[in-house]
Design a protein around this motif. Structure first.
Motif, PDB file in Angstrom:
ATOM      1  N   ASP A 118       0.536  -1.273   0.154  1.00 16.70           N
ATOM      2  CA  ASP A 118       0.035   0.532  -0.313  1.00 16.70           C
ATOM      3  C   ASP A 118       0.838   1.277  -0.242  1.00 16.70           C
ATOM      4  N   VAL A 119       1.991   1.162   0.498  1.00 17.46           N
ATOM      5  CA  VAL A 119       2.542   2.500   0.789  1.00 17.46           C
ATOM      6  C   VAL A 119       3.353   2.443  -0.177  1.00 17.46           C
ATOM      7  N   ALA A 120       3.890   1.711  -1.143  1.00 23.85           N
ATOM      8  CA  ALA A 120       4.535   1.884  -2.726  1.00 23.85           C
ATOM      9  C   ALA A 120       3.783   2.708  -3.388  1.00 23.85           C
ATOM     10  N   ARG A 121       2.418   1.768  -3.215  1.00 28.49           N
ATOM     11  CA  ARG A 121       1.590   2.089  -4.734  1.00 28.49           C
ATOM     12  C   ARG A 121       0.998   3.283  -4.466  1.00 28.49           C
ATOM     13  N   ALA A 122       0.849   3.909  -3.207  1.00 30.54           N
ATOM     14  CA  ALA A 122       0.364   5.351  -2.968  1.00 30.54           C
ATOM     15  C   ALA A 122       1.534   6.212  -3.048  1.00 30.54           C
ATOM     16  N   MET A 123       2.784   6.040  -2.598  1.00 28.85           N
ATOM     17  CA  MET A 123       3.919   6.327  -2.797  1.00 28.85           C
ATOM     18  C   MET A 123       4.210   7.001  -4.366  1.00 28.85           C
ATOM     19  N   GLY A 124       4.205   5.437  -5.637  1.00 31.22           N
ATOM     20  CA  GLY A 124       4.391   5.737  -7.268  1.00 31.22           C
ATOM     21  C   GLY A 124       3.243   6.673  -7.490  1.00 31.22           C
ATOM     22  N   MET A 125       2.169   6.866  -6.977  1.00 31.89           N
ATOM     23  CA  MET A 125       1.346   7.315  -7.573  1.00 31.89           C
ATOM     24  C   MET A 125       1.621   9.578  -7.350  1.00 31.89           C
ATOM     25  N   ASP A 126       2.522   9.325  -6.660  1.00 27.64           N
ATOM     26  CA  ASP A 126       3.711  10.418  -7.032  1.00 27.64           C
ATOM     27  C   ASP A 126       4.351  10.695  -8.338  1.00 27.64           C
ATOM     28  N   GLY A 127       3.266  11.817  -9.284  1.00 25.50           N
ATOM     29  CA  GLY A 127       4.407  11.706 -10.458  1.00 25.50           C
ATOM     30  C   GLY A 127       6.253  12.417  -9.953  1.00 25.50           C
ATOM     31  N   ARG A 128       6.231  12.921  -9.173  1.00 16.77           N
ATOM     32  CA  ARG A 128       7.661  13.217  -8.446  1.00 16.77           C
ATOM     33  C   ARG A 128       8.809  12.126  -7.788  1.00 16.77           C
ATOM     34  N   ILE A 129       7.640  11.458  -7.836  1.00 15.74           N
ATOM     35  CA  ILE A 129       8.439  10.387  -7.751  1.00 15.74           C
ATOM     36  C   ILE A 129       8.105   9.085  -9.056  1.00 15.74           C
TER      37      ILE A 129
END
Ligand SMILES: NC(=O)c1ccc[n+]([C@@H]2O[C@H](COP(=O)([O-])OP(=O)(O)OC[C@H]3O[C@@H](n4cnc5c(N)ncnc54)[C@H](O)[C@@H]3O)[C@@H](O)[C@H]2O)c1
Length: 437
Positions: free
Chosen positions: A237-248
């Motif tokens: 969940d953490v990685a998925r939501a982080m990855g949705m950030d275009g900067r990441i």
């Protein structure tokens, strides 16, 4: 346009085949006569999806030939690519450039005026200039253009990556070099691939910085996964939501047993070594390198802990290649993990769809199995190390029934807790809560 490709390993073969597919005349050179002989009769020497078809087509249509004779390849070439290996130097982090220098000397002996010499291998900053000066000294008065053209393809999707790269990087010193490279990559520019035209040194740095950044990203998410395990979080969940950030960005945010392969480990070591040598230490990269070494040992320790809890002595390993869709096992985490298990007296049964032949030579003492089912039969602990498609939808009840124990360690988080329920397996994954069967 005639192209000579010196070195016909993963990068040289894929590049050579793809350039021939673009319609150029390509001669690939390798000093290993067995490689040349097999490729000449259209037999692939590496496993790479889509390669076999392109190899056959271009050999049959006479656009692609293989030879051990460098003079034959270089004589009529407009551009000579160097794609030989640059492994880590034994005992140190820096890249061993001896294959590059040997290839440069061989090219210098047979080159023609006006040729472009392009280094595709990943090389230390300053190497293109050293090679340029070396060739100039060997052939004074013979004009040529030096070009740095690092390669970014990924094993397992190398053809697609070569045909549709995110960018092509060209480091050049003169217009002739730049123009010839523009012509070589014209089929890609027609597909709007961006080209970065820069200096030799920048091109060399771009390659190392890109690989090291991705390695740091992997190590970062592995550390977050460790924290998730301690605090009851779920790294998926953490990685998925982080990855949705275009900067990441979502890529390379997959926790696992540590990065491996022929590039990340050696390129992070090389960049760290360059930083130390040049007085600009790359502390993040050094940390990623150290964390990654420790991670592989930690993975072996996790297996041993579960094996002790089971009171058993047999472990099934599913997947030894460093990632799916390749038979490459260079610096694969499985090598360290299995090595540690064997050292501890564990019986290891292993399976991989493509990499067993290569692994057999490096991992004596392993019982290599014909299928995943054979591997898990009688195992006390089953460990999924490489996420091949063949392991993504295993009948887990059957796995559980065949095993002597009940523990599964999924190092790639392939399965969800819902899929484990009712299988009788105790399930341990990365950065998520364990499930007791
Ligand atoms: N493998 C990858 O995914 C990848 C991706 C991008 C960049 N790179 C870089 O590309 C370079 C090549 O990597 P690789 O994985 O293809 O290496 P490799 O070890 O698979 O292949 C190198 C080949 O070069 C041949 N060779 C060595 N010296 C030679 C000479 N003088 N003449 C002719 N042949 C010679 C060897 O026999 C071998 O077949 C490295 O610098 C690597 O870092 C690799």
């Amino acid at each position: 346009m005639n192209i000579a490709m010196i070195g016909t390993g993963y990068v040289g073969l894929v590049s050579g085949v793809c350039f021939a597919e673009f319609g150029f005349q390509v001669t690939c050179v390798d000093k290993d006569p067995e490689i040349v002989e097999r490729l000449s009769r259209e037999e692939t020497t590496i496993f790479e999806p889509g390669l076999e078809l392109l190899l056959s087509r271009n050999v049959r249509e006479s656009r692609l030939t293989f030879t051990t004779d460098i003079a034959e390849a270089v004589g009529s070439a407009d551009v000579v690519f160097i794609a030989v290996g640059t492994p880590s130097r034994r005992g140190g982090g820096e890249a061993d450039l001896s294959y590059i220098m040997a290839a440069a000397d061989e090219i210098a002996a047979v080159m023609q005026p006006g040729q472009v010499i392009a280094i595709k291998s990943t090389v230390e900053v300053g190497t293109n200039e050293v090679v340029r000066d070396r060739i100039r000294a060997a052939r004074p008065g013979v004009p040529f253009s030096m070009v740095s053209n690092p390669e970014f393809l990924r094993e397992g999707s190398a053809i697609e990556d070569f045909m549709r790269p995110d960018r092509v990087v060209i480091g050049a010193e003169d217009d002739h070099g730049r123009e010839i490279m523009r012509r070589v990559y014209r089929p890609l520019f027609l597909r709007d691939t961006p080209m970065v035209s820069t200096t030799l040194a920048n091109a060399e740095l771009i390659k190392y910085a890109s690989n090291a950044f991705l390695a740091v990203k992997v190590s970062f998410i592995n550390q977050i996964a460790d924290l998730c395990e301690k605090v009851g979080g779920d790294v998926q969940d953490v990685a998925r939501a982080m990855g949705m950030d275009g900067r990441i960005g979502a890529k390379f945010l997959h926790p696992g047993p540590g990065f491996g392969g022929s590039c990340f480990p050696k390129d992070t070591r090389a960049l760290a070594s360059i930083g130390r040598k040049r007085g600009a230490r790359q502390l993040l990269v050094e940390a990623a390198e150290n964390l990654n070494e420790a991670r592989k040992l930690d993975m072996a320790e996790r297996i041993l802990t579960q094996l002790r809890a089971e009171g058993g002595d047999t472990v099934a390993i599913l997947g030894v290649a460093f990632k799916p869709n390749t038979d490459d096992i260079r610096e694969a985490p499985s090598l360290t993990i299995i090595g540690k298990l064997i050292e501890a007296g564990v019986k290891v049964k292993a399976h991989d769809p493509e990499a067993m032949e290569a692994a057999r030579k490096l991992l004596p003492g392993v019982d290599w199995c014909r299928s995943a089912w054979d591997a898990v039969s009688g195992a006390h602990v089953t460990v999924l190390v490489t996420e091949w498609n063949a392991y993504r939808a295993l009948d887990l009840r059957r796995v559980s029934a065949l095993m002597a124990g009940t523990t599964m360690i999924d190092m790639r988080n392939v399965y969800s807790p819902a899929e484990i329920a009712g299988t009788g397996l105790s399930y341990h994954s990365i950065g998520r809560a364990s499930i007791q069967g």
